[in-house]
Design an enzyme around this catalytic site. Structure first.
Site, PDB file in Angstrom:
ATOM      1  N   ARG A   7       0.831  -1.199   0.000  1.00  0.00           N
ATOM      2  CA  ARG A   7       0.000   0.000   0.000  1.00  0.00           C
ATOM      3  C   ARG A   7       0.866   1.249   0.000  1.00  0.00           C
ATOM      4  O   ARG A   7       0.904   2.006  -0.964  1.00  0.00           O
ATOM      5  CB  ARG A   7      -0.955  -0.018   1.210  1.00  0.00           C
ATOM      6  CG  ARG A   7      -2.135   0.961   1.106  1.00  0.00           C
ATOM      7  CD  ARG A   7      -1.792   2.398   1.397  1.00  0.00           C
ATOM      8  NE  ARG A   7      -1.230   2.598   2.731  1.00  0.00           N
ATOM      9  CZ  ARG A   7      -0.734   3.748   3.156  1.00  0.00           C
ATOM     10  NH1 ARG A   7      -0.729   4.814   2.362  1.00  0.00           N
ATOM     11  NH2 ARG A   7      -0.214   3.847   4.372  1.00  0.00           N
ATOM     12  N   ASP A   8       1.612   1.443   1.057  1.00  0.00           N
ATOM     13  CA  ASP A   8       2.394   2.660   1.206  1.00  0.00           C
ATOM     14  C   ASP A   8       3.510   2.748   0.172  1.00  0.00           C
ATOM     15  O   ASP A   8       3.888   3.838  -0.255  1.00  0.00           O
ATOM     16  CB  ASP A   8       2.983   2.707   2.627  1.00  0.00           C
ATOM     17  CG  ASP A   8       3.357   4.111   3.053  1.00  0.00           C
ATOM     18  OD1 ASP A   8       3.169   5.052   2.275  1.00  0.00           O
ATOM     19  OD2 ASP A   8       3.842   4.260   4.190  1.00  0.00           O
ATOM     20  N   HIS A  58       6.664   4.015  12.704  1.00  0.00           N
ATOM     21  CA  HIS A  58       6.662   4.006  11.236  1.00  0.00           C
ATOM     22  C   HIS A  58       7.640   5.093  10.783  1.00  0.00           C
ATOM     23  O   HIS A  58       7.300   6.275  10.748  1.00  0.00           O
ATOM     24  CB  HIS A  58       5.245   4.280  10.728  1.00  0.00           C
ATOM     25  CG  HIS A  58       5.121   4.336   9.238  1.00  0.00           C
ATOM     26  ND1 HIS A  58       4.350   3.450   8.519  1.00  0.00           N
ATOM     27  CD2 HIS A  58       5.652   5.178   8.315  1.00  0.00           C
ATOM     28  CE1 HIS A  58       4.412   3.748   7.236  1.00  0.00           C
ATOM     29  NE2 HIS A  58       5.194   4.806   7.088  1.00  0.00           N
ATOM     30  N   HIS A  70      10.496   6.771   8.045  1.00  0.00           N
ATOM     31  CA  HIS A  70      10.973   6.888   6.673  1.00  0.00           C
ATOM     32  C   HIS A  70      12.472   7.181   6.698  1.00  0.00           C
ATOM     33  O   HIS A  70      12.993   7.708   7.679  1.00  0.00           O
ATOM     34  CB  HIS A  70      10.234   7.995   5.933  1.00  0.00           C
ATOM     35  CG  HIS A  70       8.832   7.620   5.563  1.00  0.00           C
ATOM     36  ND1 HIS A  70       8.267   7.948   4.339  1.00  0.00           N
ATOM     37  CD2 HIS A  70       7.870   6.939   6.236  1.00  0.00           C
ATOM     38  CE1 HIS A  70       7.026   7.489   4.284  1.00  0.00           C
ATOM     39  NE2 HIS A  70       6.765   6.878   5.430  1.00  0.00           N
ATOM     40  N   CYS A 128       6.103   9.914   0.686  1.00  0.00           N
ATOM     41  CA  CYS A 128       4.865  10.695   0.817  1.00  0.00           C
ATOM     42  C   CYS A 128       4.681  11.533  -0.437  1.00  0.00           C
ATOM     43  O   CYS A 128       5.589  12.276  -0.816  1.00  0.00           O
ATOM     44  CB  CYS A 128       4.943  11.601   2.053  1.00  0.00           C
ATOM     45  SG  CYS A 128       3.507  12.674   2.264  1.00  0.00           S
ATOM     46  N   ASN A 165       9.960   4.428   2.992  1.00  0.00           N
ATOM     47  CA  ASN A 165      10.015   3.864   4.329  1.00  0.00           C
ATOM     48  C   ASN A 165      11.350   3.161   4.534  1.00  0.00           C
ATOM     49  O   ASN A 165      12.054   2.837   3.574  1.00  0.00           O
ATOM     50  CB  ASN A 165       8.900   2.826   4.499  1.00  0.00           C
ATOM     51  CG  ASN A 165       7.519   3.397   4.320  1.00  0.00           C
ATOM     52  OD1 ASN A 165       6.846   3.728   5.271  1.00  0.00           O
ATOM     53  ND2 ASN A 165       7.079   3.503   3.070  1.00  0.00           N
TER      54      ASN A 165
END
Length: 314
Positions: free
Chosen positions: A23-24, A217, A219, A250, A259
């Site tokens: 997803r991310d 979480h 990055h 992002c 990430n």
């Protein structure tokens, strides 16, 4: 579990790692990964031992076309029965669409940015409007016997507003907990955290949120992702999110890279004697498959170097 000669850990520790690349990671790619390839890669991650994978997002297809095939992905993947599948829901409309596929996932994630500017640019709502909608969505999610997870983005700084006060972030987290979230993740959305602050933050978060699973979480935008994860671990955090191949970033603003790489995070933990329950070789293999699918070199170190192999003592 074999512990490397460099491990200084006196007693075994265990952490949980959720894979968020499907997803991310994929949402930040310039091109759309074919649905069949997404399914193949998620299945490979399932075979690596993950118990939690973020697989889809119910955002508008015209906003993030890279994830427009979320329903097809949910229907097509074949992961082990003990793997919890997470979907991201940005608002009540997204939840309406997600609940039509209730049989295909076990966890739903809601989110807000701690920064007003980032929240407006990301989902075109104020923080207050988002949290009001969360209070509407939460009972609907819980009524479906789903795990309610929440994410506070820009927890460690905003590219538009600069420093974000810890108290503001923890206040939003407490609002999520009051709404029924049993897990709250704190996102370093554009890689602005540092290890010293990560240590203070997670110590405070764990104290403020008893009974809630606190998730880190990070990055790696400025190269401090693994150091921040280590600092969070030492502060007591045992739940982490990461993305295979260091995919992600992002979309608001441009230039915010991915990430921390799951394989690099797992490699670090395992070498420290921290159990992840994952097969590092299979995680690296999945990351290399993602690299081949995308047709470009990814930035994970473990893709190149592979796992550390300790020679027998002489």
């Amino acid at each position: 579990m074999a512990v490397s000669p460099n491990s200084t850990q006196g007693e075994s520790r265990r952490v949980h790692v959720r894979e968020v690349g499907p997803r991310d990671g994929f949402q930040n790619e310039p091109e759309t990964v074919p649905t069949a390839e997404k399914i193949r890669l998620i299945d490979a991650l399932g075979r690596a031992g993950f118990k939690r994978i973020e697989v889809a997002s119910f955002v508008r297809a015209d906003v993030i076309p890279q994830l427009a095939d979320g329903v097809e992905v949910l229907h097509g993947i074949n992961v082990p029965e003990d793997v919890d599948r997470m979907v991201l829901v940005p608002n009540s409309k997204g939840l309406d669409n997600a609940l039509r596929e209730r049989a295909y996932f076990e966890e739903a994630a809601v989110f807000v940015s701690a920064s007003q500017t980032h929240n407006k640019r990301n989902i075109n709502r104020t923080v207050e409007e988002t949290m009001a909608d969360v209070r509407t969505m939460a009972p609907r999610i819980l009524a479906e016997d789903l795990k309610l997870c929440a994410v506070v983005a820009t927890s460690f700084g905003c590219p538009f507003e600069g420093k974000v006060q810890m108290e503001r972030v923890l206040d939003l987290a407490e609002q999520f907990a009051e709404a029924g979230a049993t897990e709250i993740g704190f996102g370093d959305t554009t890689g602005m955290c540092n290890p010293a602050y990560a240590s203070r933050f997670f110590a405070a978060a764990l104290e403020r949120l008893p009974g809630v699973e606190v998730t880190a979480h990070f990055h790696n935008t400025r190269g401090q992702g693994l150091a921040n994860a280590y600092a969070a671990l030492e502060a007591g955090c045992t739940s982490f999110e990461s993305s295979f191949g260091e995919l992600g970033g992002c979309p608001v603003p441009a230039g915010s890279t991915g990430n921390i790489a799951t394989e690099d995070l797992v490699s670090m933990f395992e070498e420290m004697g921290v159990d992840t329950g994952l097969d590092l070789g299979k995680v690296i293999e999945a990351a290399r498959e993602a690299q081949a699918t995308l047709g470009r070199k990814l930035t994970s170190h473990s893709i190149v170097a592979g796992p550390v192999i300790w020679a027998p003592s002489v």
